[in-house]
Design a protein around this motif. Structure first.
Motif, mmCIF file in Angstrom:
data_model
loop_
_atom_site.group_PDB
_atom_site.id
_atom_site.type_symbol
_atom_site.label_atom_id
_atom_site.label_comp_id
_atom_site.label_asym_id
_atom_site.label_seq_id
_atom_site.Cartn_x
_atom_site.Cartn_y
_atom_site.Cartn_z
ATOM 1 N N ALA A 1 0.839 -1.207 0.000
ATOM 2 C CA ALA A 1 0.000 0.000 0.000
ATOM 3 C C ALA A 1 0.870 1.251 0.000
ATOM 4 C CB ALA A 1 -0.931 0.004 1.211
ATOM 5 N N GLY A 2 1.973 1.216 0.722
ATOM 6 C CA GLY A 2 2.867 2.361 0.773
ATOM 7 C C GLY A 2 3.442 2.720 -0.585
ATOM 8 N N ALA A 3 3.538 1.736 -1.466
ATOM 9 C CA ALA A 3 4.035 1.971 -2.822
ATOM 10 C C ALA A 3 2.898 2.288 -3.796
ATOM 11 C CB ALA A 3 4.817 0.750 -3.308
ATOM 12 N N GLY A 4 1.675 2.358 -3.299
ATOM 13 C CA GLY A 4 0.543 2.700 -4.142
ATOM 14 C C GLY A 4 0.060 1.568 -5.036
ATOM 15 N N ILE A 5 0.450 0.353 -4.704
ATOM 16 C CA ILE A 5 0.081 -0.773 -5.565
ATOM 17 C C ILE A 5 -1.436 -0.982 -5.602
ATOM 18 C CG2 ILE A 5 0.285 -3.282 -5.837
ATOM 19 C CD1 ILE A 5 3.235 -2.969 -5.050
ATOM 20 N N GLN A 6 -2.101 -0.689 -4.477
ATOM 21 C CA GLN A 6 -3.560 -0.869 -4.447
ATOM 22 C C GLN A 6 -4.271 0.103 -5.384
ATOM 23 O OE1 GLN A 6 -1.798 0.732 -2.178
ATOM 24 N NE2 GLN A 6 -2.914 2.615 -1.766
ATOM 25 N N ASP A 7 -3.555 1.135 -5.857
ATOM 26 C CA ASP A 7 -4.145 2.130 -6.755
ATOM 27 C C ASP A 7 -3.900 1.834 -8.232
ATOM 28 O OD1 ASP A 7 -5.048 3.599 -4.532
ATOM 29 O OD2 ASP A 7 -3.118 4.643 -4.385
ATOM 30 N N CYS A 8 -3.377 0.653 -8.533
ATOM 31 C CA CYS A 8 -3.104 0.301 -9.930
ATOM 32 C C CYS A 8 -4.377 0.364 -10.764
ATOM 33 C CB CYS A 8 -2.545 -1.118 -10.026
ATOM 34 S SG CYS A 8 -0.820 -1.291 -9.570
ATOM 35 N N THR A 9 -4.209 0.780 -11.989
ATOM 36 C CA THR A 9 -5.301 0.700 -12.961
ATOM 37 C C THR A 9 -5.448 -0.764 -13.362
ATOM 38 O OG1 THR A 9 -3.835 0.936 -14.849
ATOM 39 C CG2 THR A 9 -4.690 2.988 -13.861
ATOM 40 N N PRO A 10 -6.558 -1.145 -13.983
ATOM 41 C CA PRO A 10 -6.679 -2.525 -14.467
ATOM 42 C C PRO A 10 -5.530 -2.905 -15.416
ATOM 43 C CG PRO A 10 -8.826 -1.474 -14.477
ATOM 44 C CD PRO A 10 -7.819 -0.402 -14.148
ATOM 45 N N GLU A 11 -5.077 -1.955 -16.224
ATOM 46 C CA GLU A 11 -3.971 -2.231 -17.141
ATOM 47 C C GLU A 11 -2.677 -2.483 -16.381
ATOM 48 O OE1 GLU A 11 -6.013 0.525 -17.392
ATOM 49 O OE2 GLU A 11 -7.264 -0.270 -19.015
ATOM 50 N N GLU A 12 -2.451 -1.709 -15.305
ATOM 51 C CA GLU A 12 -1.242 -1.919 -14.495
ATOM 52 C C GLU A 12 -1.298 -3.257 -13.767
ATOM 53 O OE1 GLU A 12 0.204 2.583 -13.346
ATOM 54 O OE2 GLU A 12 -1.548 1.758 -12.299
ATOM 55 N N PHE A 13 -2.468 -3.620 -13.234
ATOM 56 C CA PHE A 13 -2.599 -4.930 -12.600
ATOM 57 C C PHE A 13 -2.299 -6.031 -13.617
ATOM 58 C CE2 PHE A 13 -5.130 -3.313 -8.887
ATOM 59 C CZ PHE A 13 -4.345 -3.890 -7.909
ATOM 60 N N ALA A 14 -2.808 -5.894 -14.830
ATOM 61 C CA ALA A 14 -2.548 -6.896 -15.878
ATOM 62 C C ALA A 14 -1.052 -6.953 -16.184
ATOM 63 C CB ALA A 14 -3.346 -6.564 -17.136
ATOM 64 N N ARG A 15 -0.400 -5.805 -16.224
ATOM 65 C CA ARG A 15 1.048 -5.765 -16.473
ATOM 66 C C ARG A 15 1.807 -6.448 -15.338
ATOM 67 N NH1 ARG A 15 4.422 -0.244 -17.103
ATOM 68 N NH2 ARG A 15 6.453 -1.159 -17.513
ATOM 69 N N PHE A 16 1.402 -6.184 -14.081
ATOM 70 C CA PHE A 16 2.019 -6.871 -12.942
ATOM 71 C C PHE A 16 1.847 -8.383 -13.081
ATOM 72 C CE2 PHE A 16 2.281 -2.943 -10.312
ATOM 73 C CZ PHE A 16 3.527 -3.151 -9.739
ATOM 74 N N GLU A 17 0.654 -8.822 -13.453
ATOM 75 C CA GLU A 17 0.409 -10.261 -13.606
ATOM 76 C C GLU A 17 1.300 -10.863 -14.683
ATOM 77 O OE1 GLU A 17 -3.679 -11.415 -14.022
ATOM 78 O OE2 GLU A 17 -4.206 -10.578 -12.060
ATOM 79 N N ARG A 18 1.425 -10.176 -15.828
ATOM 80 C CA ARG A 18 2.291 -10.669 -16.909
ATOM 81 C C ARG A 18 3.748 -10.734 -16.458
ATOM 82 N NH1 ARG A 18 -0.777 -7.127 -19.838
ATOM 83 N NH2 ARG A 18 0.925 -5.609 -19.999
ATOM 84 N N LEU A 19 4.207 -9.677 -15.783
ATOM 85 C CA LEU A 19 5.597 -9.647 -15.328
ATOM 86 C C LEU A 19 5.857 -10.675 -14.231
ATOM 87 C CD1 LEU A 19 6.177 -5.799 -15.421
ATOM 88 C CD2 LEU A 19 7.337 -7.509 -16.839
ATOM 89 N N ASN A 20 4.905 -10.834 -13.310
ATOM 90 C CA ASN A 20 5.047 -11.873 -12.281
ATOM 91 C C ASN A 20 5.192 -13.249 -12.939
ATOM 92 O OD1 ASN A 20 4.998 -10.657 -9.643
ATOM 93 N ND2 ASN A 20 2.821 -10.225 -9.899
ATOM 94 N N ALA A 21 4.358 -13.528 -13.918
ATOM 95 C CA ALA A 21 4.406 -14.833 -14.606
ATOM 96 C C ALA A 21 5.721 -15.010 -15.366
ATOM 97 C CB ALA A 21 3.216 -14.973 -15.548
ATOM 98 N N ALA A 22 6.159 -13.973 -16.078
ATOM 99 C CA ALA A 22 7.415 -14.057 -16.835
ATOM 100 C C ALA A 22 8.600 -14.243 -15.898
ATOM 101 C CB ALA A 22 7.599 -12.798 -17.686
ATOM 102 N N TYR A 23 8.579 -13.550 -14.784
ATOM 103 C CA TYR A 23 9.675 -13.640 -13.821
ATOM 104 C C TYR A 23 9.749 -15.051 -13.238
ATOM 105 C CZ TYR A 23 12.818 -12.340 -10.036
ATOM 106 O OH TYR A 23 13.893 -12.275 -9.173
ATOM 107 N N LYS A 24 8.588 -15.581 -12.811
ATOM 108 C CA LYS A 24 8.563 -16.935 -12.246
ATOM 109 C C LYS A 24 8.982 -17.973 -13.272
ATOM 110 C CE LYS A 24 4.819 -16.110 -9.286
ATOM 111 N NZ LYS A 24 3.498 -16.433 -8.885
ATOM 112 N N ALA A 25 8.554 -17.796 -14.517
ATOM 113 C CA ALA A 25 8.933 -18.742 -15.573
ATOM 114 C C ALA A 25 10.443 -18.713 -15.792
ATOM 115 C CB ALA A 25 8.201 -18.407 -16.872
ATOM 116 N N ARG A 26 11.043 -17.538 -15.739
ATOM 117 C CA ARG A 26 12.489 -17.414 -15.979
ATOM 118 C C ARG A 26 13.322 -17.879 -14.789
ATOM 119 N NH1 ARG A 26 16.954 -16.046 -18.205
ATOM 120 N NH2 ARG A 26 18.297 -14.299 -17.643
#
Length: 171
Positions: free
Chosen positions: A95-120
């Motif tokens: 919350a301190g980093a403002g993550i709860q304020d992500c737009t739907p597009e930013e949440f989708a980007r976080f999800e894509r990056l989380n998946a790519a990072y875990k895969a790598r």
């Protein structure tokens, strides 16, 4: 650094110490247990000294235990955050980093990056987000995807130790 305002680790019993410090490392009370079992003294009433000892315990642990601690951390802006399933410390940090304020597009980007990072790398992306914002976090994600697995494993441990220091300071 000065001593804790109201807490003197050197005056605590093992049970009190573990209860007070078990959450410093995400779902990993073994760090606090190991530290206490190594002996606690007046020097440990200083946050910097206590943190240095805890950090050394993490870095000296075997890789399996280190990986388990890495995997105990939630994805940044992941499904657990959306569902409200994070620890209180993780919730406050994100919350301190403002993550709860992500737009739907930013949440989708976080999800894509989380998946790519875990895969790598085979583990979750860890970043001490205090003092950061979601744009810097997303940029760090993209930059760190170019690292080697060994670089990222070491970076994850370093970030976990930074998170631990922030949590100790918040006490």
């Amino acid at each position: 650094m000065s001593a804790f305002a109201t807490l003197k680790p050197s005056s605590l019993s093992r049970a009190e110490f573990v209860r007070a410090f078990a959450g410093i490392y995400e779902h990993s009370p073994w760090v606090a247990e190991t530290l206490f079992d190594q002996g606690i003294g007046p020097a440990d009433d200083d946050i910097g000294h206590l943190h240095a000892r805890m950090a050394a315990i993490l870095l000296a642990a075997d890789r399996e235990r280190q990986l388990a601690l890495i995997d105990a951390h939630p994805d940044l802006a992941g499904k657990a955050a959306v569902r409200g399933e994070l620890t209180a410390a993780s919730t406050a940090e994100q919350a301190g980093a403002g993550i709860q304020d992500c737009t739907p597009e930013e949440f989708a980007r976080f999800e894509r990056l989380n998946a790519a990072y875990k895969a790598r790398f085979g583990f979750v992306f860890i970043m001490a987000v205090k003092g950061s914002d979601r744009q810097r976090i997303l940029a760090a994600f993209e930059e760190r995807l170019n690292h080697t697995p060994e670089q990222e494993f070491a970076r994850a441990l370093a970030e976990i130790n930074r998170i631990a220091l922030f949590r100790l300071q918040a006490m």
